[in-house]
Scaffold this motif. Structure first.
Motif, PDB file in Angstrom:
ATOM      1  N   ARG A  19      62.860 -80.240 -31.373  1.00 57.48           N
ATOM      2  CA  ARG A  19      63.794 -79.134 -31.558  1.00 57.48           C
ATOM      3  C   ARG A  19      64.473 -78.778 -30.237  1.00 57.48           C
ATOM      4  O   ARG A  19      65.649 -78.403 -30.204  1.00 57.48           O
ATOM      5  CB  ARG A  19      63.086 -77.909 -32.127  1.00 57.48           C
ATOM      6  N   GLY A  20      63.722 -78.896 -29.139  1.00 57.21           N
ATOM      7  CA  GLY A  20      64.313 -78.610 -27.838  1.00 57.21           C
ATOM      8  C   GLY A  20      65.418 -79.593 -27.484  1.00 57.21           C
ATOM      9  O   GLY A  20      66.477 -79.208 -26.988  1.00 57.21           O
ATOM     10  N   TRP A  21      65.186 -80.871 -27.758  1.00 54.94           N
ATOM     11  CA  TRP A  21      66.201 -81.876 -27.445  1.00 54.94           C
ATOM     12  C   TRP A  21      67.406 -81.762 -28.379  1.00 54.94           C
ATOM     13  O   TRP A  21      68.538 -82.013 -27.972  1.00 54.94           O
ATOM     14  CB  TRP A  21      65.589 -83.272 -27.518  1.00 54.94           C
ATOM     15  N   PHE A  22      67.158 -81.357 -29.627  1.00 55.56           N
ATOM     16  CA  PHE A  22      68.285 -81.135 -30.531  1.00 55.56           C
ATOM     17  C   PHE A  22      69.093 -79.924 -30.069  1.00 55.56           C
ATOM     18  O   PHE A  22      70.327 -79.922 -30.143  1.00 55.56           O
ATOM     19  CB  PHE A  22      67.784 -80.915 -31.965  1.00 55.56           C
ATOM     20  N   LEU A  27      73.938 -77.550 -27.342  1.00 52.35           N
ATOM     21  CA  LEU A  27      74.485 -76.848 -26.177  1.00 52.35           C
ATOM     22  C   LEU A  27      75.497 -77.692 -25.408  1.00 52.35           C
ATOM     23  O   LEU A  27      76.294 -77.145 -24.629  1.00 52.35           O
ATOM     24  CB  LEU A  27      73.347 -76.426 -25.237  1.00 52.35           C
ATOM     25  N   MET A  28      75.474 -79.013 -25.602  1.00 49.29           N
ATOM     26  CA  MET A  28      76.430 -79.858 -24.906  1.00 49.29           C
ATOM     27  C   MET A  28      77.848 -79.704 -25.459  1.00 49.29           C
ATOM     28  O   MET A  28      78.822 -80.045 -24.787  1.00 49.29           O
ATOM     29  CB  MET A  28      76.005 -81.329 -24.998  1.00 49.29           C
ATOM     30  N   LEU A  29      77.983 -79.202 -26.689  1.00 51.30           N
ATOM     31  CA  LEU A  29      79.315 -79.070 -27.297  1.00 51.30           C
ATOM     32  C   LEU A  29      80.230 -78.154 -26.475  1.00 51.30           C
ATOM     33  O   LEU A  29      81.347 -78.558 -26.131  1.00 51.30           O
ATOM     34  CB  LEU A  29      79.185 -78.568 -28.735  1.00 51.30           C
ATOM     35  N   LEU A  90      76.254 -66.621 -26.215  1.00 46.65           N
ATOM     36  CA  LEU A  90      76.810 -67.945 -26.492  1.00 46.65           C
ATOM     37  C   LEU A  90      77.586 -67.942 -27.810  1.00 46.65           C
ATOM     38  O   LEU A  90      78.708 -68.469 -27.881  1.00 46.65           O
ATOM     39  CB  LEU A  90      75.677 -68.971 -26.552  1.00 46.65           C
ATOM     40  N   LEU A  91      77.016 -67.343 -28.841  1.00 51.20           N
ATOM     41  CA  LEU A  91      77.663 -67.331 -30.152  1.00 51.20           C
ATOM     42  C   LEU A  91      78.912 -66.459 -30.149  1.00 51.20           C
ATOM     43  O   LEU A  91      79.931 -66.812 -30.758  1.00 51.20           O
ATOM     44  CB  LEU A  91      76.676 -66.855 -31.217  1.00 51.20           C
ATOM     45  N   VAL A 192      77.320 -73.251 -36.398  1.00 49.73           N
ATOM     46  CA  VAL A 192      76.482 -73.538 -37.561  1.00 49.73           C
ATOM     47  C   VAL A 192      75.055 -73.891 -37.138  1.00 49.73           C
ATOM     48  O   VAL A 192      74.071 -73.428 -37.745  1.00 49.73           O
ATOM     49  CB  VAL A 192      77.099 -74.690 -38.387  1.00 49.73           C
ATOM     50  N   LEU A 193      74.906 -74.696 -36.095  1.00 54.14           N
ATOM     51  CA  LEU A 193      73.601 -75.252 -35.738  1.00 54.14           C
ATOM     52  C   LEU A 193      72.802 -74.387 -34.758  1.00 54.14           C
ATOM     53  O   LEU A 193      71.567 -74.372 -34.812  1.00 54.14           O
ATOM     54  CB  LEU A 193      73.789 -76.652 -35.149  1.00 54.14           C
ATOM     55  N   ALA A 194      73.493 -73.698 -33.832  1.00 57.20           N
ATOM     56  CA  ALA A 194      72.784 -72.934 -32.805  1.00 57.20           C
ATOM     57  C   ALA A 194      71.819 -71.895 -33.368  1.00 57.20           C
ATOM     58  O   ALA A 194      70.703 -71.739 -32.850  1.00 57.20           O
ATOM     59  CB  ALA A 194      73.788 -72.277 -31.853  1.00 57.20           C
TER      60      ALA A 194
END
Length: 512
Positions: A19-22, A27-29, A90-91, A192-194
């Motif tokens: 989950r951390g790597w996902f 966050l790279m977006l 961030l959001l 959507v994912l964050a």
């Protein structure tokens, strides 16, 4: 006296799982988007000028207002993230940035586009400190965090590589508004994912919000950044010295207020840590060197060599790819050797690159190799220095520390373009020997910039005169490149000396 010691608490930590790597991928977006946005607008500016017909002042503000607002608000937004939640900031930033970008794509006037760019600066200031500071809470194990930061830093390099290519493609097929619309498909997946994969984090004991500190930080950064730009364009007889004085005075007031507050917006004791302050300076000088190099090599490739914008972008891809590789490859090296050894050794590659450019710009392959060496040095140094910035600050202050790092990046980018670009422009004008036969208007345009001389040459009916003008302009430009390359080499050497004396003498093997 500054100390280079790092925090030693929380020795035993849990390593991040899938989950951390996902979360890192999510966050790279925004990292990719902001880095692409830094370079793509310059490609769209000619079409914007034809469509909206801005005045010369409005055209300047279309470019300048975004970094001015961004630099002025980074510390504020980073601190707000510490207090109210970094994921929340961030959001909010992603939502606002996407919405304003979409509206700016259809701006009917230059004034509205400038307003849109200013709002993009506000929301952009929420994005970048949040992405870096969230890595501090997601990856508590230092080895994992170092690799995550290498990926984060590589995102900037990838974005810089994509900027000219993406910009060239969009402008060949769509209107100028497309460079703003691309924010929407990048940030919608983040929104959507964050919420599902990025954990919230904040300072567990935040103080009260201080509007006076916010105003003082704005009054510090905006005059300084704008003064740098004025100095480059108009010289020392402009308002630049006054703007510098104003910024320094408000900066002094800001620092004094932070020291007197029980819960300051920015903990000034961070700067008493040698590792933190040294890494910040290494970041700033490295970015000056990188952006300054890109400034003149992009012009040389397009206006002297004659490559198209997309072809020039592809010529820089090997260097940017090696920057990414170096940023990742330095992770195991940093585990075995001290930062004060790793960073100066890495930066020595960048010094060699600048010296190669100073010796000759005639060979295209040599320029590509030089930029590759520069990329190796900057990529490795930025990974180590960014990781040290986060590790040397308390976890609760990760947002503020990240904001200071981002501010150094923005100021470095402005300095790279304004100072090195200004010196290059001055040498160009002083060394340009125009061929006889040009009209006064043509001569004046040719003296302003290399681009102006090339544009004039394309309008001349006399082919021999046009060739002579292009050759004279290229010679004058490259004479300035020699001087700015040597200055760039000196700046990188200074960064290496700072790293050797402030970044600590032991391997970074702790988990904190």
């Amino acid at each position: 006296m500054l100390t280079s010691s790092l925090p030693t608490q929380d020795i035993a930590v849990t390593r991040a799982g899938w989950r951390g790597w996902f979360a890192l991928a999510v966050l790279m977006l925004p990292v990719l988007l902001v880095s692409v946005d830094n370079t793509v607008l310059s490609f769209a500016l000619p079409e914007i000028a034809l469509d909206l017909q801005p005045s010369s002042i409005e055209q300047l503000w279309i470019i300048d207002v975004y970094p001015l607002v961004l630099a002025g608000l980074l510390v504020t937004m980073g601190t707000l993230g510490d207090r109210f939640g970094r994921k929340r900031m961030l959001l909010i930033g992603a939502t606002g940035f996407a919405a304003v970008s979409a509206l700016s794509a259809f701006a009917p006037t230059a004034a509205l586009l400038i307003a849109g760019r200013a709002l993009m600066g506000v929301f952009g200031a929420m994005l970048m400190p949040s992405t870096l500071s969230l890595l501090r809470s997601i990856f508590r194990d230092r080895d994992q965090r170092r690799f995550a930061i290498a990926v984060w830093a590589s995102g900037f390099s990838a974005g810089a590589a994509l900027g000219p290519i993406v910009g060239g493609f969009l402008l060949e097929h769509f209107s100028w508004g497309s460079v703003f619309l691309m924010a929407v498909p990048v940030l919608v997946p983040l929104l959507v994912l964050a919420p599902f994969f990025v954990p919230e984090s904040r300072d567990p004991a935040p103080g009260r919000f201080d509007p006076v500190s916010v105003l003082l930080s704005l009054a510090t950064m905006v005059p300084i950044v704008y003064g740098i730009k004025k100095l480059a364009v108009e010289g020392p007889l402009s308002l630049a010295p006054v703007l510098f004085i104003v910024g320094v005075v408000f900066g002094w007031l800001f620092v004094r207020r932070q020291r007197r507050m029980a819960s300051p917006m920015l903990d000034m004791t961070l700067f008493q840590r040698g590792t933190f302050s040294g890494a910040i300076l290494v970041n700033l000088l490295s970015v000056v060197g990188l952006v300054g190099f890109l400034y003149f090599v992009a012009q040389h490739l397009q206006l002297v060599v004659g490559l198209s914008p997309m072809a020039a972008g592809f010529a820089l891809v090997p260097g940017l790819a090696l920057m990414i590789v170096a940023g990742l490859a330095v992770v195991p090296v940093a585990k075995r050797f001290a930062p004060r050894v790793v960073v100066p050794v890495a930066l020595s590659f960048s010094v060699v690159a600048y010296v190669m450019v100073a010796l000759s710009t005639a060979d295209l392959l040599q320029l590509i190799v030089a930029f590759a060496l520069l990329g190796i040095g900057i990529g490795a140094a930025e990974t180590v220095s960014n990781e040290l910035i986060l590790s040397s600050a308390p976890a609760a202050k990760a947002g503020a520390a990240s904001a200071v790092s981002e501010t150094a990046y923005e100021v470095g980018a402005v300095l790279g373009t304004a100072v090195l670009g200004g010196i290059l422009a001055a040498f160009y004008r002083s060394h340009l020997i125009l061929p006889a036969g040009l009209s006064e208007a043509a001569a004046q345009s040719s003296r302003e910039t290399l681009a102006g001389a090339v544009a004039v040459s394309n309008t001349l009916d006399d082919a021999a005169l046009a060739d002579a003008l292009r050759a004279a302009a290229a010679h004058a430009f490259d004479s300035g490149v020699v001087v700015t390359a040597l200055i760039g080499a000196v700046l990188i050497v200074v960064a290496g000396v700072i790293a050797a004396t402030t970044l600590g003498g032991t391997r970074s093997t702790s988990t904190k």
